[in-house]
Design a protein around this motif. Structure first.
Motif, PDB file in Angstrom:
ATOM      1  N   UNK A 179       0.822  -1.205   0.000  1.00  0.00           N
ATOM      2  CA  UNK A 179       0.000   0.000   0.000  1.00  0.00           C
ATOM      3  C   UNK A 179       0.860   1.261   0.000  1.00  0.00           C
ATOM      4  N   UNK A 180       1.809   1.338   0.935  1.00  0.00           N
ATOM      5  CA  UNK A 180       2.571   2.577   1.116  1.00  0.00           C
ATOM      6  C   UNK A 180       3.614   2.733   0.010  1.00  0.00           C
ATOM      7  N   UNK A 181       4.447   1.703  -0.200  1.00  0.00           N
ATOM      8  CA  UNK A 181       5.480   1.805  -1.225  1.00  0.00           C
ATOM      9  C   UNK A 181       4.835   2.001  -2.595  1.00  0.00           C
ATOM     10  N   UNK A 182       3.776   1.236  -2.868  1.00  0.00           N
ATOM     11  CA  UNK A 182       3.075   1.357  -4.146  1.00  0.00           C
ATOM     12  C   UNK A 182       2.518   2.753  -4.359  1.00  0.00           C
ATOM     13  N   UNK A 183       1.862   3.320  -3.342  1.00  0.00           N
ATOM     14  CA  UNK A 183       1.284   4.662  -3.476  1.00  0.00           C
ATOM     15  C   UNK A 183       2.363   5.694  -3.783  1.00  0.00           C
ATOM     16  N   UNK A 184       3.456   5.629  -2.998  1.00  0.00           N
ATOM     17  CA  UNK A 184       4.502   6.637  -3.180  1.00  0.00           C
ATOM     18  C   UNK A 184       5.129   6.518  -4.561  1.00  0.00           C
ATOM     19  N   UNK A 226      -1.327   8.809   2.177  1.00  0.00           N
ATOM     20  CA  UNK A 226      -1.932  10.054   1.691  1.00  0.00           C
ATOM     21  C   UNK A 226      -1.155  11.248   2.235  1.00  0.00           C
ATOM     22  N   UNK A 227      -0.820  11.200   3.526  1.00  0.00           N
ATOM     23  CA  UNK A 227      -0.117  12.329   4.141  1.00  0.00           C
ATOM     24  C   UNK A 227       1.232  12.577   3.478  1.00  0.00           C
ATOM     25  N   UNK A 228       1.992  11.486   3.254  1.00  0.00           N
ATOM     26  CA  UNK A 228       3.333  11.644   2.687  1.00  0.00           C
ATOM     27  C   UNK A 228       3.245  12.199   1.262  1.00  0.00           C
TER      28      UNK A 228
END
Lengths: 130, 196
Positions: free
Chosen positions: A99-104, B37-39
């Motif tokens: 989720x996080x790595x993919x979003x960024x 979202x925040x980052x």
């Protein structure tokens, strides 16, 4: 009598005053260390650490405190087999990483693809083409 | 008979705590989404102030220490319940609720202060993401406080029964979990935000 049943014994490993105290003191030290590093960086005219090193240091401190609280406050990994909690925890980490790595990653690419023509020219100049 | 009954209870306790753990893990995924979202939104200040200009670091350290200490006192409440001391359990729960309320008041003060300065969630993408992330955590804290209050009432009425013991275990998991989430809010939003 050893046959006296303890109502919640199996859900209870690691619930000791010693564990809570160590967890509390360690978390306190890690939090203050992070805070001091940042205030030092902001107040110094010529900071000893570069910004990227400081970010890595803060991430390491946070991850350490994460593990400390998981093990000593939430008693992760102290349950008896089968370790369903640990299994679900690792699956959660897996999902969160995607989720996080993919979003960024996607959002960074989007920034790049949505540049205005002027920005693209500047980018190409700086990077000698694509 | 007594032994098999005790074993049944232990097994049902394990199921209940595992179920609650599953909820906590899905809540982690909710927070991970808000962190992502925040980052992404952090540079989107739309000409408004960045985190480095807005955040008051000593204030945030105060909040952090309050919440960390409340996590510890919540553990002490659980230990007191294990030692079968009803009054101590209630006392530590009251301390936990007090610290939680102090934390929440500081957070509300920060929010109201920002909004009065004209830096509410409408100001920029960065501030929207900030209010949603920190506000969601604050909402969880509010739920935790209400839960703890109902438990104090039940404990003083019923004493330390199997049912109240089990609820106390779940509450302690919830409260420790909220402190774990705060580690990342402290680091990513405030500490890294201050040096960006």
């Amino acid at each position: 009598m050893t046959s006296q049943p303890k109502p919640t014994q199996s859900a209870d490993h690691g619930t000791t005053l010693r564990n809570y105290t160590i967890g509390f003191v360690a978390s306190l030290v890690l939090t203050l260390l992070a805070y001091l590093l940042v205030t030092q960086y902001l107040s110094a005219d010529t900071p000893q650490l570069s910004r990227s090193v400081l970010v890595i240091a803060l991430a390491v401190l946070a991850m350490t405190q994460f593990v400390v609280q998981l093990v000593l406050f939430l008693h992760l990994g102290t349950e008896t087999r089968p370790r369903w909690r640990l299994f679900v925890f690792w699956f959660m980490i897996f999902i969160v990483l995607i989720l996080v790595v993919g979003s960024l990653w996607i959002m960074q690419n989007l920034d790049y693809n949505m540049m205005s023509p002027q920005e693209t020219t500047i980018y190409m100049k700086n990077h000698q083409g694509f | 008979m007594v032994l098999s009954h005790a074993r049944e209870r232990i097994e049902s306790d394990i199921k209940v705590t595992l179920g609650f753990w599953l909820y906590l893990m899905t809540d982690c995924i909710l927070f991970a989404t808000l962190f992502a979202v925040y980052v992404v939104m952090q540079p989107a200040t739309a000409g408004g102030p960045s985190g480095a200009e807005l955040f008051d670091l000593p204030f945030v350290l105060g909040e952090t220490l309050l919440l960390l200490f409340s996590s510890f006192t919540c553990g002490l409440a659980l230990l007191a319940a294990r030692a079968r001391s009803k009054n101590q359990t209630i006392a530590w729960l009251l301390v936990t609720v007090g610290l939680g309320c102090a934390f929440l008041s500081m957070e509300l003060y920060e929010f109201i202060h920002l909004i009065n300065e004209g830096f509410g969630w409408q100001r920029s993408g960065f501030l929207s993401a900030f209010f949603v992330l920190v506000g969601t955590h604050g909402l969880h804290i509010l739920v935790g406080i209400l839960w703890a209050v109902t438990m104090i009432v039940r404990l003083s009425r019923e004493g330390l029964t199997h049912s109240t013991n089990r609820k106390l275990t779940l509450f302690s998991m919830f409260w420790h979990f909220l402190d774990v989430i705060w580690i990342f809010i402290f680091t990513i939003v405030y500490m890294i935000g201050a040096i960006s």
